[in-house]
Design an enzyme around this catalytic site. Structure first.
Site, short mmCIF file in Angstrom:
data_model
loop_
_atom_site.label_atom_id
_atom_site.label_comp_id
_atom_site.label_asym_id
_atom_site.label_seq_id
_atom_site.Cartn_x
_atom_site.Cartn_y
_atom_site.Cartn_z
N TYR A 18 0.94 -1.36 0.01
CA TYR A 18 -0.01 -0.05 0.05
C TYR A 18 0.90 1.23 -0.14
CZ TYR A 18 -3.54 3.43 1.34
OH TYR A 18 -4.44 4.71 1.51
N GLU A 66 -28.72 -2.09 16.65
CA GLU A 66 -27.45 -2.11 16.25
C GLU A 66 -26.51 -1.30 17.43
OE1 GLU A 66 -26.91 1.49 13.09
OE2 GLU A 66 -29.15 0.97 13.25
N LYS A 113 -24.67 1.52 19.90
CA LYS A 113 -24.56 2.95 19.92
C LYS A 113 -23.29 3.28 20.57
CE LYS A 113 -26.58 6.80 22.43
NZ LYS A 113 -25.29 7.42 22.77
N ARG A 122 -22.46 17.32 14.60
CA ARG A 122 -23.76 17.37 14.86
C ARG A 122 -24.10 18.75 15.49
NH1 ARG A 122 -26.80 16.96 19.31
NH2 ARG A 122 -28.89 16.16 18.92
#
Length: 714
Positions: A35, A117, A119, A140
């Site tokens: 890579y 799912e 948190k 947010r």
């Protein structure tokens, strides 16, 4: 130029695929070196042809110009919070409300499914893609307005700069930026080495890294990302269910958490919560609960919203893993080997699902590093079954009562009053009263009785527990006062077993000084050191008369003089206690200077311990090297080694061309094969006994070995 452009495009495609494999699939197909090689090739191409540089190139993740501030970004649709549940009853109530709402809207309640799912405990962000290219990223914020962190998000290799396979006109992906625990620890290690402030936890580190004014700093931080939903979108047909949406996000190149399921009803939701709580300590990242969402996305508007949270979703939180409490005191516990461990006594606090009153502090260096004072308000952490720990203090609260005071490690053992010492280069303090200290009593007795020491057959761990717990034995000297009647009254000890043990104790009175020294459990004094000491001193009186500081000084002077002698080509002078360094000398001095240890040694000798001098080395095996491998019929490995040494031979741990004989027993293994390769003579136990003239009877191999099993005779 066309060739360079095509190669650059190919390299960008390859590197994007490898990033996807590494960060999304967690299954890299090429090593890091490959890579890095391709990445450098792309850098060189872009340096030679600046017109080839595009915003979506992997080389543009290293960070751009330093920002003076973060611009405000108004979210097209609010990034809402979720309502929290902490008890199972709240989850049942959530399910009841959803079903009522569906019934009111005339929707098929019987088709209700939930997606469950994790948190994540990180930083919520919004990623805006236009025609598949990342154009903006925002935090947010307050839910309506966030901060523009596009330049920093571009440096996060887990986030694709261009989506794979599709190019919708607009796709706003929402998810969590976080940091894996192992990478958080490495980051803090680098911070310490650089003398910089450490981060409190992975979430704090992720948030601080994302809001750096210099994107190059963000680029140096190991940030990750998990997508969990969408905001605004246009120009794409989206899956109808939430679980299918997550699968689709993964297919277009976005990392999605692997721990998720579809649940039929509330009991399956609760089962998922319990399973994730049990898995929580094993995950690579921090989570603080699980999230339940109605599976059918078409029903969201019908179910609706309340205040600033959707009615179709719920966060079911785990019990807090961190909490604030008061450090009431610091006490010191003494372990089985004499280690002194400071333990925090806390004002009871509910954390991680249990009430915590104590937490380990490890050693005095940790207390100093965390700047803890008794009386401090502290943060306590408990994750899963991990022992609770004090994470840090809140020094800003030290102006409030109660008064604070510093802690100092005691210089004497809090259990027995013997001296406590901290050896140079070690973090722990230790009690040196190993033969006397109640905390070390069981460990000292087991070590004293083992085969390579006093060889008291039948004195196993469970029996030692009984002898100590009932107060019958306080020091090894007390073993020699036990009688058959007393032992026969113990659990699982019949009269015959008691008689056998008393006989084994009687036989142990006649032993070599080397075995006795090893049995005392002096720190750093193993079998070889004990053998050297026994050859030099012969008995305990001589050993305890030694002037250890003078001996250490004499050894150092002779070693310096010998260095000069060798430089002049002269023969060196013999060094007293060759092979015993200053660390062992210091340990001997401390142990033998402790009055409690001297008292026990005197009591042992008064009980009839008699040192039998080892027979003078014979000549039968003189100058020959042996390796013992496999299981011999009657001799233990240690007995075979002792036999060889007693007759002048030497014992090696591995086979080489210098080996003269390999003594092989059952399941001999690779050493036997090596001997055959080198043409070295292979003999059995009988041949060894014949060579030494010691063909005496031995314990049957079928007889139980209570020492090795740790069990007691029935």
């Amino acid at each position: 130029m066309d060739t360079a452009s095509a190669r650059a495009a190919k390299l960008r495609e390859l590197l994007a695929r490898y990033d996807y494999e590494y960060y999304v699939l967690d299954a890299p197909s090429v090593p890091d070196a490959e890579y890095d090689r391709l990445f450098r090739e792309l850098q060189e191409l872009e340096r030679a042809h600046p017109s080839l540089v595009v915003a979506s190139s992997p080389t543009q993740r290293v960070g751009g110009a330093v920002s003076g501030a973060f611009a405000a970004v108004r979210h097209a649709s609010p990034m809402l919070s979720l309502n929290n549940a902490f008890a199972d009853e709240e989850v049942l109530a959530f399910d009841h409300r959803v079903r009522e709402r569906l019934a009111e809207e005339g929707l098929p309640v019987e088709e209700l499914r939930y997606s469950a799912e994790l948190k994540y405990d990180g930083v919520a962000v919004s990623l805006r893609y236009e025609h598949g290219v990342l154009v903006q990223a925002a935090t947010r914020g307050d839910g309506a307005t966030g901060e523009d962190v596009t330049a920093n998000i571009r440096t996060v290799r887990a986030i694709p700069l261009r989506l794979a396979g599709i190019a919708p006109a607009l796709l706003e992906v929402r998810g969590e930026v976080l940091m894996y625990r192992r990478e958080f620890e490495r980051l803090n290690e680098r911070q310490r080495e650089a003398g910089e402030r450490e981060f409190v936890n992975p979430r704090n580190a992720a948030a601080g890294s994302l809001r750096q004014l210099d994107p190059a700093i963000t680029a140096s931080r190991p940030l990750r990302f998990f997508a969990y939903g969408l905001g605004e979108s246009a120009g794409a047909a989206l899956p109808a269910t939430h679980s299918a949406l997550l699968d689709w996000l993964a297919r277009i190149g976005l990392p999605v958490g692997p721990e998720r399921t579809v649940a039929e009803g509330p009991q399956e939701l609760l089962a998922f919560h319990r399973r994730m709580q049990s898995l929580r300590p094993t995950l690579a990242y921090d989570i603080d609960g699980v999230v339940y969402k109605v599976e059918c996305r078409d029903w969201y508007d019908a179910i609706g919203f309340v205040a600033r949270a959707p009615r179709f979703a719920l966060a079911h939180k785990f019990p807090a893993e961190e909490a604030l409490t008061e450090l009431l005191d610091i006490e010191v516990q003494v372990g089985r080997t004499g280690k002194l461990t400071p333990v925090a006594r806390l004002r009871p606090v509910f954390v991680g699902g249990v009430t915590v009153t104590n937490a380990t502090l490890h050693n005095e260096d940790e207390i100093a590093r965390k700047d803890l004072l008794i009386g401090d308000t502290v943060v306590v952490r408990r994750a899963g079954d991990v022992i609770p720990e004090v994470v840090r203090a809140l020094p800003e609260r030290r102006g409030e009562p109660p008064p604070r005071r510093a802690f100092e490690m005691p210089r004497t053992c809090p259990v027995c009053g013997s001296s406590a010492v901290r050896e140079e280069g070690e973090a722990d303090w230790r009690c040196v009263g190993g033969l006397y200290c109640a905390a070390q009593r069981k460990q000292a007795l087991l070590h004293f009785a083992q085969r390579r020491a006093m060889d008291i057959e039948g004195l196993g761990e469970k029996l030692v527990d009984q002898l100590v717990d009932t107060g019958l034995v306080r020091t090894p000297a007390d073993l020699y006062r036990l009688d058959i009647a007393t032992l026969a009254g113990l659990e699982r000890m019949g009269e015959k077993s008691a008689a056998n043990l008393v006989e084994a104790i009687r036989r142990s009175r006649r032993t070599s000084f080397a075995r006795f020294l090893f049995g005392l459990g002096i720190r750093h004094v193993g079998e070889e050191v004990a053998r050297v000491l026994a050859e030099h001193y012969r008995d305990t009186a001589a050993l305890m008369r030694e002037d250890w500081p003078a001996l250490a000084a004499a050894k150092a002077n002779i070693q310096k003089d010998n260095a000069r002698r060798r430089a002049r080509g002269e023969a060196p002078e013999p060094v007293p206690l060759e092979g015993i360094g200053p660390e062992i000398v210091a340990s001997l001095q401390r142990f033998l200077a402790e009055p409690h240890n001297r008292e026990v040694i005197a009591a042992l000798q008064a009980s009839g311990i008699e040192f039998v001098r080892d027979a003078a080395p014979g000549e039968a095996l003189a100058g020959r090297s042996f390796v013992v491998t496999g299981t011999l019929p009657t001799l233990s490995r240690e007995q075979a080694h002792e036999l060889i040494r007693r007759h002048g031979g030497t014992v090696a741990s591995s086979v080489s061309r210098k080996t003269d004989f390999v003594v092989a027993g059952e399941a001999a293994g690779s050493k036997l094969g090596r001997a055959r390769e080198l043409g070295i003579a292979v003999i059995d136990e009988a041949a060894l006994l014949t060579m030494t003239g010691e063909g005496r009877s031995r314990r049957s191999p079928d007889e139980p070995d209570h020492h090795s099993s740790g069990s007691d005779p029935a």
